[in-house]
Structures are given as structure tokens and as C-alpha cells.
Design a protein around this motif. Structure first.
Motif, mmCIF file in Angstrom:
data_model
loop_
_atom_site.group_PDB
_atom_site.id
_atom_site.type_symbol
_atom_site.label_atom_id
_atom_site.label_comp_id
_atom_site.label_asym_id
_atom_site.label_seq_id
_atom_site.Cartn_x
_atom_site.Cartn_y
_atom_site.Cartn_z
ATOM 1 N N ASN A 1 0.788 -1.105 0.211
ATOM 2 C CA ASN A 1 -0.019 0.005 -0.165
ATOM 3 C C ASN A 1 0.874 1.306 -0.201
ATOM 4 O O ASN A 1 1.202 1.819 1.053
ATOM 5 C CB ASN A 1 -0.982 0.139 1.195
ATOM 6 N N GLU A 2 1.413 1.686 -1.167
ATOM 7 C CA GLU A 2 2.167 2.648 -1.274
ATOM 8 C C GLU A 2 1.737 3.995 -0.948
ATOM 9 O O GLU A 2 2.346 4.995 -0.822
ATOM 10 C CB GLU A 2 2.883 2.600 -2.643
ATOM 11 N N ASP A 3 0.308 4.213 -1.208
ATOM 12 C CA ASP A 3 -0.527 5.304 -1.006
ATOM 13 C C ASP A 3 -0.272 5.792 0.444
ATOM 14 O O ASP A 3 -0.205 6.978 0.431
ATOM 15 C CB ASP A 3 -1.775 5.111 -1.282
ATOM 16 N N VAL A 4 -0.355 4.897 1.363
ATOM 17 C CA VAL A 4 -0.119 5.473 2.782
ATOM 18 C C VAL A 4 1.266 6.058 3.167
ATOM 19 O O VAL A 4 1.223 6.769 3.925
ATOM 20 C CB VAL A 4 -0.731 4.126 3.670
ATOM 21 N N LEU A 5 2.225 5.862 2.327
ATOM 22 C CA LEU A 5 3.484 6.424 2.539
ATOM 23 C C LEU A 5 3.472 7.887 2.674
ATOM 24 O O LEU A 5 4.402 8.501 3.367
ATOM 25 C CB LEU A 5 4.374 6.118 1.436
ATOM 26 N N CYS A 6 2.385 8.424 1.786
ATOM 27 C CA CYS A 6 2.160 9.903 2.172
ATOM 28 C C CYS A 6 1.799 10.431 3.593
ATOM 29 O O CYS A 6 2.304 11.455 3.896
ATOM 30 C CB CYS A 6 1.129 10.333 1.128
ATOM 31 N N LEU A 7 1.313 9.651 4.124
ATOM 32 C CA LEU A 7 1.132 9.918 5.772
ATOM 33 C C LEU A 7 2.339 9.556 6.733
ATOM 34 O O LEU A 7 2.655 10.013 7.712
ATOM 35 C CB LEU A 7 -0.035 9.426 6.061
ATOM 36 N N THR A 8 2.670 8.247 6.164
ATOM 37 C CA THR A 8 3.571 7.662 7.140
ATOM 38 C C THR A 8 5.053 7.688 6.941
ATOM 39 O O THR A 8 5.928 7.720 7.684
ATOM 40 C CB THR A 8 3.684 5.994 7.111
ATOM 41 N N THR B 1 0.633 12.859 -8.279
ATOM 42 C CA THR B 1 0.607 12.417 -6.833
ATOM 43 C C THR B 1 0.688 10.898 -6.756
ATOM 44 O O THR B 1 0.472 10.259 -7.437
ATOM 45 C CB THR B 1 -0.882 12.749 -6.260
ATOM 46 N N ASN B 2 1.047 10.698 -5.382
ATOM 47 C CA ASN B 2 1.187 9.165 -5.160
ATOM 48 C C ASN B 2 -0.170 8.457 -4.589
ATOM 49 O O ASN B 2 -0.418 8.301 -3.374
ATOM 50 C CB ASN B 2 2.242 8.898 -3.929
ATOM 51 N N THR B 3 -1.201 8.546 -5.457
ATOM 52 C CA THR B 3 -2.605 8.315 -5.145
ATOM 53 C C THR B 3 -3.074 7.265 -6.178
ATOM 54 O O THR B 3 -4.190 7.087 -6.301
ATOM 55 C CB THR B 3 -3.318 9.636 -5.202
ATOM 56 N N TYR B 4 -2.436 6.348 -6.759
ATOM 57 C CA TYR B 4 -2.934 5.660 -7.635
ATOM 58 C C TYR B 4 -3.993 4.637 -7.153
ATOM 59 O O TYR B 4 -5.039 4.259 -7.920
ATOM 60 C CB TYR B 4 -1.601 4.626 -8.008
ATOM 61 N N ILE C 1 9.864 9.971 1.840
ATOM 62 C CA ILE C 1 10.417 8.996 0.698
ATOM 63 C C ILE C 1 9.738 9.569 -0.549
ATOM 64 O O ILE C 1 10.252 9.521 -1.530
ATOM 65 C CB ILE C 1 9.799 7.505 1.065
ATOM 66 N N VAL C 2 8.424 9.942 -0.366
ATOM 67 C CA VAL C 2 7.364 10.345 -1.557
ATOM 68 C C VAL C 2 8.178 11.566 -1.939
ATOM 69 O O VAL C 2 8.190 12.056 -3.118
ATOM 70 C CB VAL C 2 6.181 10.579 -1.037
ATOM 71 N N GLN C 3 8.377 12.689 -1.139
ATOM 72 C CA GLN C 3 9.029 13.821 -1.346
ATOM 73 C C GLN C 3 10.391 13.728 -2.215
ATOM 74 O O GLN C 3 10.849 14.425 -3.342
ATOM 75 C CB GLN C 3 9.235 14.585 -0.094
ATOM 76 N N ALA D 1 -0.905 15.517 -2.482
ATOM 77 C CA ALA D 1 -0.948 16.699 -3.328
ATOM 78 C C ALA D 1 -0.053 17.854 -2.712
ATOM 79 O O ALA D 1 0.511 18.495 -3.413
ATOM 80 C CB ALA D 1 -2.292 17.254 -3.520
ATOM 81 N N ARG D 2 -0.060 17.899 -1.456
ATOM 82 C CA ARG D 2 0.869 18.971 -0.604
ATOM 83 C C ARG D 2 2.218 18.567 -0.791
ATOM 84 O O ARG D 2 3.008 19.387 -1.290
ATOM 85 C CB ARG D 2 0.332 18.811 0.929
ATOM 86 N N LEU D 3 2.396 17.071 -0.568
ATOM 87 C CA LEU D 3 3.972 16.937 -0.877
ATOM 88 C C LEU D 3 4.463 17.195 -2.337
ATOM 89 O O LEU D 3 5.656 17.581 -2.553
ATOM 90 C CB LEU D 3 4.235 15.506 -0.731
ATOM 91 N N ALA D 4 3.623 16.898 -3.270
ATOM 92 C CA ALA D 4 3.978 17.284 -4.843
ATOM 93 C C ALA D 4 3.999 18.778 -4.855
ATOM 94 O O ALA D 4 4.992 19.416 -5.491
ATOM 95 C CB ALA D 4 2.819 16.652 -5.765
#
Length: 184
Positions: A1-8, A30-33, A12-14, A57-60
Motif C-alpha cells: 500500500n504505497e499510497d499510505v506512505l504520504c502519511l507514514t 501524486t502518489n494516489t494510484y 520518501i515520497v518527497q 498533493a501537498r507533498l507534490a
């Protein structure tokens, strides 16, 4: 579940966004696939979908602003709307994994659009569409959201999966698919 990386693991996403932008990307996706309630339910993380999308979206947005401030080249954030793997146009059989209803799709896409828009996405992208009703549900949800909040609708790009004879997985020709969504 790569999408949760935006929170955890946002760093890494940045870092990935920064690498893409440094390599010359002008649009940061965005990392929201899979950051839609219908897909997050299998991880039992559907309650966090709005936060995942807003954070993504904020990270991007932060990464594009940083890159643009260095060289004054405008960069943009594309909020990725999750493709839904079950074809909605197929009959609901009531069995596990049955296609979601129209209302379930619209509700899920509306939540995703809200998070992406609130996080600063400047356009929306729906990749790998294989079913016209999924695309129409996303478009309908986006229109309804922006109308409700009184904001201008973000541009929405759709990419469609086609086979070697030019048909989408649901059997429509690409031309028929385009006619179907043109009025959405």
C-alpha cells in the motif's frame, strides 16, 4: 500500500518527486494510484483516504514549488484519480469483488477529488481507465465537487487502456468510449 506512505513516510515520497523534477519533469503526479476508498478497503485504511490524497498533493506541491523557485520554470501537480479494477458496466453479482455501484464510485471519487484539490493539485489525471462508467463517475464527482464548493473545475486528463484492435477492456471501440465521456 504505497499510497499510505504520504502519511507514514512523506520524506520518501518527497524524495521521489524531487528526483523526477530534477530529471526534467514539469508535471508531478501524486502518489494516489490506489488512494480511493474502494481500493483502500482491502487494507482497512479507507477512513484515511481524504488525508492520503491531501497529503500527497501537498507533498507534490511543495516539491514543484521548490523546483520552480530554483529555475523559475513553472511546474504543476497532477492529482491521480485511482482506476477501479472491476468493470462497473458488468452486472453486479452480489459476490465478493463485484463491481461497485455508480453511487459508490461517485462517492469514492468525490472524496479523492476533495483531498487532491484541498492539497493543491492543479489538474486531475485518471490513468489506465478500462471502463467508461468509472471514467464518467470520476468526471461527475469532480464536476459536482467543484460546483458545490464554488471553485473552477480542474482540468481532467483520462488515459484509456486499449487492446491491439483499439477496444477498451469493456469491449467498446476507442471512438465509442470518447463519445461516451465527451458529454460527462
Amino acid at each position: 500500500n504505497e499510497d499510505v506512505l504520504c502519511l507514514t513516510q512523506p520524506q520518501i515520497v518527497q524524495a521521489i518527486h524531487r528526483e523526477h523534477l530534477a530529471a526534467g519533469a514539469d508535471i508531478c503526479f501524486t502518489n494516489t494510484y490506489a488512494a480511493i476508498a474502494l481500493r483502500q478497503a482491502s487494507y482497512e485504511t479507507q477512513a484515511h483516504v481524504y488525508d492520503m490524497n491531501r497529503a500527497a498533493a501537498r507533498l507534490a506541491k511543495e516539491a514543484t514549488a521548490e523546483a520552480s523557485s530554483k529555475d523559475r520554470v513553472p511546474r504543476f501537480v497532477a492529482g491521480v484519480l485511482s482506476p477501479v479494477r472491476s468493470a462497473v458496466s458488468c452486472e453486479r453479482g452480489g459476490s465478493p469483488g463485484a463491481a461497485p455501484s455508480w453511487d459508490e464510485l461517485v462517492e469514492s471519487y468525490a472524496e479523492q477529488v476533495r483531498g487532491l484539490a484541498d492539497g493543491g493539485a492543479e489538474l486531475l489525471v485518471m490513468p489506465e481507465v478500462c471502463d467508461v462508467l468509472s471514467a464518467k463517475a470520476a468526471m461527475f464527482a469532480a464536476d459536482r465537487f467543484f460546483e458545490r464548493v464554488g471553485r473552477q473545475r480542474l482540468p481532467l486528463m483520462v488515459s484509456v487502456l486499449v487492446d491491439e484492435v483499439g477496444r477498451v477492456p469493456s469491449g467498446q471501440s476507442l471512438a465509442a468510449f470518447l463519445v461516451s465521456i465527451r458529454h460527462a
